[in-house]
Design a protein around this motif. Structure first.
Motif, short mmCIF file in Angstrom:
data_model
loop_
_atom_site.label_atom_id
_atom_site.label_comp_id
_atom_site.label_asym_id
_atom_site.label_seq_id
_atom_site.Cartn_x
_atom_site.Cartn_y
_atom_site.Cartn_z
N TYR A 48 0.83 -1.42 -0.10
CA TYR A 48 0.12 0.05 -0.01
C TYR A 48 0.96 1.15 0.09
CZ TYR A 48 -3.40 -3.27 2.02
OH TYR A 48 -4.14 -4.51 2.33
N THR A 49 1.79 0.98 0.52
CA THR A 49 2.97 2.38 0.60
C THR A 49 3.17 3.32 -0.38
OG1 THR A 49 3.90 1.40 2.62
CG2 THR A 49 5.12 3.22 2.10
N PRO A 50 3.41 2.53 -1.86
CA PRO A 50 3.66 3.76 -2.67
C PRO A 50 2.53 4.59 -3.09
CG PRO A 50 4.56 1.53 -2.90
CD PRO A 50 3.83 1.42 -1.99
N ARG A 51 1.43 4.08 -2.89
CA ARG A 51 0.42 4.61 -3.44
C ARG A 51 0.14 5.93 -2.28
NH1 ARG A 51 -5.05 4.02 -5.40
NH2 ARG A 51 -5.61 6.23 -5.66
N LEU A 52 0.26 5.52 -0.97
CA LEU A 52 -0.05 6.65 0.20
C LEU A 52 1.03 7.58 0.00
CD1 LEU A 52 -1.23 4.48 3.10
CD2 LEU A 52 -2.45 5.75 1.56
N ILE A 53 2.34 7.21 -0.40
CA ILE A 53 3.44 8.28 -0.39
C ILE A 53 2.96 9.18 -1.43
CG2 ILE A 53 5.78 8.86 -1.18
CD1 ILE A 53 6.67 6.22 0.40
N ALA A 54 2.49 8.69 -2.68
CA ALA A 54 2.31 9.45 -3.85
C ALA A 54 0.94 10.24 -3.70
CB ALA A 54 1.70 8.44 -5.13
N ASP A 55 0.11 9.88 -2.61
CA ASP A 55 -0.90 10.71 -2.31
C ASP A 55 -0.46 11.73 -0.97
OD1 ASP A 55 -2.45 8.66 -3.77
OD2 ASP A 55 -3.83 10.50 -3.72
N GLY A 56 0.66 11.64 -0.63
CA GLY A 56 1.09 12.78 -0.02
C GLY A 56 1.95 12.32 1.53
N ILE A 57 1.77 11.19 1.77
CA ILE A 57 2.52 10.78 3.17
C ILE A 57 3.88 10.88 2.90
CG2 ILE A 57 3.19 8.51 4.67
CD1 ILE A 57 0.22 9.64 5.31
N ARG A 58 4.68 11.70 3.94
CA ARG A 58 6.08 11.82 3.61
C ARG A 58 7.11 11.27 4.91
NH1 ARG A 58 4.77 12.33 -0.50
NH2 ARG A 58 4.66 14.12 -1.69
N ALA A 59 6.12 10.46 5.65
CA ALA A 59 7.32 9.73 6.77
C ALA A 59 6.54 8.59 7.24
CB ALA A 59 7.60 10.79 7.89
N MET A 60 7.25 7.44 7.44
CA MET A 60 6.48 6.19 8.02
C MET A 60 7.69 5.60 9.13
SD MET A 60 6.27 6.46 4.32
CE MET A 60 7.49 5.70 3.94
N ILE A 61 7.04 5.05 9.95
CA ILE A 61 7.78 4.74 11.34
C ILE A 61 7.15 3.20 11.55
CG2 ILE A 61 8.47 4.89 13.70
CD1 ILE A 61 7.00 7.82 13.40
N GLY A 62 8.16 2.23 11.63
CA GLY A 62 7.79 0.90 11.91
C GLY A 62 9.10 0.00 12.38
N LYS A 63 9.00 -1.30 11.82
CA LYS A 63 10.33 -2.09 12.07
C LYS A 63 10.33 -2.88 10.85
CE LYS A 63 7.99 -5.75 14.64
NZ LYS A 63 8.46 -7.11 13.89
N GLY A 64 11.61 -3.28 10.64
CA GLY A 64 12.09 -4.27 9.59
C GLY A 64 12.23 -3.56 8.21
N ASN A 65 12.69 -4.12 7.24
CA ASN A 65 13.25 -3.45 5.84
C ASN A 65 11.82 -3.29 4.70
OD1 ASN A 65 13.05 -5.96 5.30
ND2 ASN A 65 14.89 -6.22 4.36
N ARG A 66 12.16 -2.52 3.87
CA ARG A 66 10.93 -2.14 3.03
C ARG A 66 11.30 -2.87 1.56
NH1 ARG A 66 7.57 1.35 5.28
NH2 ARG A 66 6.24 0.26 4.12
N SER A 67 10.37 -2.71 0.75
CA SER A 67 10.65 -3.32 -0.65
C SER A 67 11.00 -2.48 -1.77
CB SER A 67 9.06 -3.78 -1.18
OG SER A 67 8.51 -2.62 -1.29
N PRO A 68 11.60 -2.86 -2.59
CA PRO A 68 12.22 -1.89 -3.52
C PRO A 68 11.26 -0.89 -4.09
CG PRO A 68 12.89 -4.24 -4.12
CD PRO A 68 11.85 -4.23 -2.81
N ALA A 69 10.20 -1.15 -4.23
CA ALA A 69 9.12 -0.22 -4.86
C ALA A 69 8.80 1.01 -3.72
CB ALA A 69 7.72 -1.04 -5.16
N VAL A 70 8.86 0.48 -2.49
CA VAL A 70 8.69 1.50 -1.41
C VAL A 70 10.17 2.48 -1.53
CG1 VAL A 70 8.75 2.01 1.21
CG2 VAL A 70 7.18 0.26 0.26
N LYS A 71 11.06 1.83 -1.44
CA LYS A 71 12.53 2.69 -1.51
C LYS A 71 12.41 3.70 -2.74
CE LYS A 71 14.91 -1.10 0.59
NZ LYS A 71 15.94 -2.13 0.54
#
Lengths: 281, 186
Positions: B89-112
């Motif tokens: 879901y994250t790339p879509r939410l970033i495209a729509d305005g989210i600028r920071a995420m906080i969590g644990k563990g690594n992210r997918s190439p698409a998110v990066k």
């Protein structure tokens, strides 16, 4: 024949749910403190000290160690000379879980239907119950609060007999490597080797109940545990995946006979917040 | 490594440019919680063109579902959940305005990739330290999806909430760097 009231079981289970979520075992704490000494990464050492501080806060303030208060996995060792009266055993365990999770303000994380509606059952039931009949007149209840971050990274492989010892090592190390920081290292790695598919996973889960870093009494199994632990800690994943020399605190292997055609290997991962408590009634 | 980089959430674009992998930050201000089920609903709402429960623009999401607060507490235990489950879901939410995420563990190439493209940032905090992290949360308000229980969207007011930059706009990754540094090759 010894009689045990179902109501006693309800209260005991409710207590165990709370103790498990508020008080990290002394063995786990000791292993974290040892890891803090051994860890090469400064950030890793800092993470470990925060985990130790977290355990102190949780115990003192009765705040859950982790917001994921887990699936309640309950192991019942039922003495064949006991008689449960005043209610159904499984219903009593379930009621105990419901009571414990509500009394303790623990998070309810169970959904009723896993692949469509996924509606929270509201009281963390049903628990997962494993029973064993043993020659005694007592009832031993062990409750594990199993978080899903680590559970999700578990794996079962039906290896070929020719894969042998090296095949087991490679599988486990690959599993941990692919999991990276997700299962909240430093981990306790439970291995079940032998039996059948379902038995191997149950062995792997039970292996997590062993006091942390206590070696298997079987010399071949304990050699295997040592070698796998060393290989895992060479991966460099470190506490929470930030890089470091301590990715696992211990590897616990449980071994049993298997079929001539099989070599089942189950890997059940436990995060650093290894929560389980037991009582004997 | 910079210690105690104080940041205010929502984060300004100029601040995001200064954040590099390994930077330790202390967050103050507003962050929104969302985990699996809330992400699913947010993206469904975006797809349908429905009104969102809050304006995503410039905001920070914390992947967290707390344990319930006891009567004398602001919140229960409140540590991060595994971020990779949100990757879809994250790339879509970033495209729509989210600028920071906080969590644990690594992210997918698409998110990066989305982090680089839209100048966002992913922070990790300490998985399994929910009792400790709860201490930095001052105020909690349920703003949407109350029926989801612990998965509802909460608006949190935090003070000096600790996190570490894990993926920055320059394409670096804390997990890859840390592993490379401490790996012992046989």
């Amino acid at each position: 024949m010894r009689r045990i009231e179902a109501s006693t079981i309800i209260q005991a289970v409710a207590q165990l749910c709370q103790q498990a979520n508020f008080e990290l075992g002394e063995d786990v704490l000791a292993a974290l403190k040892q890891a803090q000494q051994d860890e090469e990464s400064p950030l890793g050492r800092e993470v470990l000290s925060q985990l130790i501080e977290n355990a102190r806060i949780a115990k003192e303030e009765h705040l859950p160690l982790c917001q994921d208060c887990g699936t309640a996995v309950v192991f019942l060792e039922i003495g064949q000379e006991t008689h449960i009266i005043g209610g159904d055993l499984y219903a009593a365990v379930e009621e105990g879980v419901s009571l414990g999770y509500s009394q303790g303000y623990l998070r309810k994380s169970i959904v009723g239907q896993p692949f469509s509606a996924r509606i929270n059952t509201g009281d963390n039931t049903p628990p997962v119950i494993h029973t064993e009949i043993v020659p005694s007149d007592q009832l031993k209840i062990t409750l594990m609060a199993k978080g899903s971050g680590a559970e999700n990274m578990s794996r079962l492989a039906m290896l070929k007999p020719s894969d042998g010892r090296q095949g087991i090592i490679d599988l486990v190390v690959r599993t941990i490597d692919e999991a990276g920081g997700n299962p909240c290292p430093p981990l306790i790695v439970g291995l079940g080797i032998g039996g059948t598919a379902e038995k191997a996973m149950l062995l792997a889960k039970k292996a997590l109940l062993r006091p942390v870093a206590k070696p298997s009494p079987d010399p071949e199994a304990s050699e295997l545990e040592k070698e796998i632990l060393s290989r895992i800690n060479d991966l460099g994943i470190g506490p929470l995946g930030f890089g470091g020399s301590i990715t696992a605190l211990a590897v616990h292997a449980e071994v049993m006979p298997t079929h001539i055609a099989s070599l089942p290997v189950a890997v059940n991962l436990q995060c650093h917040s290894a929560r389980h408590k037991e009582i004997t009634l | 490594m910079i210690n105690n980089f104080y940041i205010t959430s929502p984060i300004e674009a100029e601040v995001i440019e200064k954040l590099t992998v390994g930077t330790r930050v202390l967050f103050s201000g507003v962050i929104y919680t969302a985990r699996d089920a809330a992400h699913h609903r947010l993206v469904q709402a975006l797809d349908k063109g429905d009104k969102l429960p809050f304006d995503l623009n410039g905001q920070a999401l914390y992947y967290m579902g707390p344990s319930p607060a006891a009567p004398d507490q602001v919140i229960g235990s409140a540590g991060p959940t595994t971020s990779s489950r949100m990757d879809i879901y994250t790339p879509r939410l970033i495209a729509d305005g989210i600028r920071a995420m906080i969590g644990k563990g690594n992210r997918s190439p698409a998110v990066k990739e989305a982090i680089k493209k839209y100048k966002a940032v992913y922070f990790t905090t300490i998985g399994g330290a929910g009792a400790l992290l709860a201490k930095s949360i001052r105020q909690v308000e349920v703003i949407a999806y109350e029926d989801l229980g612990t998965e509802a969207i909460l608006r949190l007011n935090v003070e000096n909430f600790p996190a570490i930059v894990a993926n920055d706009i320059y394409g670096e990754d804390l997990f890859d760097q840390g592993k490379a540094r401490y790996q012992r090759r046989k």
